[in-house]
Design an enzyme around this catalytic site. Structure first.
Site, PDB file in Angstrom:
ATOM      1  CG  ASP A  32      -2.216   0.734   1.113  1.00 39.45           C
ATOM      2  OD1 ASP A  32      -2.105   2.061   1.018  1.00 39.45           O
ATOM      3  OD2 ASP A  32      -3.290   0.566   1.134  1.00 39.45           O
ATOM      4  CG  ASN A  88     -12.382  -0.997   4.429  1.00 43.25           C
ATOM      5  OD1 ASN A  88     -12.878  -1.243   5.334  1.00 43.25           O
ATOM      6  ND2 ASN A  88     -11.783  -0.096   4.041  1.00 43.25           N
ATOM      7  CD  GLN A  95     -15.156  -0.647  -1.777  1.00 47.12           C
ATOM      8  OE1 GLN A  95     -16.084  -0.865  -1.579  1.00 47.12           O
ATOM      9  NE2 GLN A  95     -14.308  -1.349  -3.203  1.00 47.12           N
ATOM     10  CG  HIS A 101      -8.721  -3.160  -2.356  1.00 53.66           C
ATOM     11  ND1 HIS A 101      -9.707  -2.061  -2.925  1.00 53.66           N
ATOM     12  CD2 HIS A 101      -8.599  -2.505  -0.658  1.00 53.66           C
ATOM     13  CE1 HIS A 101     -10.340  -1.778  -1.874  1.00 53.66           C
ATOM     14  NE2 HIS A 101      -9.193  -0.935  -0.706  1.00 53.66           N
TER      15      HIS A 101
END
Ligand code: 5GP
Ligand code: ZN
Length: 136
Positions: A32, A88, A95, A101
């Site tokens: 990330d 999420n 989200q 994901h």
């Protein structure tokens, strides 16, 4: 397969470079860009699904098995002592990228990730009412 203007489609299929830590035919796992903790990774299918509700069952099964493997690897290489899986669905749930994901968030003693909520109280009547809703 791929949805136009979907950033995770492009990352998953290698059109946009990413810090990939795992890849196979169906999935890519990459770091990330704004990590909650050191080693925070995202597991995405190469095929586009907006969220959990759209995700094919076979890929859902594979995703959780893969998450288990990557989480084990994270423990080995990062020395984290815990891992949160966060996923999420929908704006209300936080989200922001609408390509399914799964967050894999390594946890360290006294880290500042703060993945938590404010626990409320619930009456036994409310609990019963909720159980009833699911039985209808
Ligand atoms: P969500 O809030 O939708 O569950 O999580 C989206 C995540 O994707 C966020 O943690 C955000 O930092 C990450 N992210 C968004 N765009 C990019 C990108 O272009 N590259 C990478 N590596 N991560 C991204
Ligand atoms: Zn996509």
């Amino acid at each position: 397969m791929e949805q136009e203007n979907c950033i995770f489609c492009k990352i998953a299929n290698g059109e946009i470079p990413s810090s990939t830590i795992y890849e196979d035919m169906d999935f890519r796992v990459f770091l990330d860009l704004n990590p909650a903790t050191r080693g925070h990774a995202l597991l995405v299918p190469k095929k586009h699904f907006a969220d959990l509700f759209e995700l094919e069952d076979e890929l859902a099964k594979k995703a959780i098995i893969l998450a288990k493997q990557v989480a084990g690897r994270m423990k080995e290489v990062l020395g984290c002592t815990g891992i949160n899986l966060v996923q999420n669905n929908g704006e209300a749930a936080g989200q922001t990228v609408f390509h399914f994901h799964l967050h894999l968030i390594p946890r360290y003693e006294n880290d500042m990730a703060g993945i938590t909520w404010n626990p409320e109280t619930v009456s036994s009547e409310e609990l019963q009412e909720l159980v009833k809703l699911f039985s209808e």
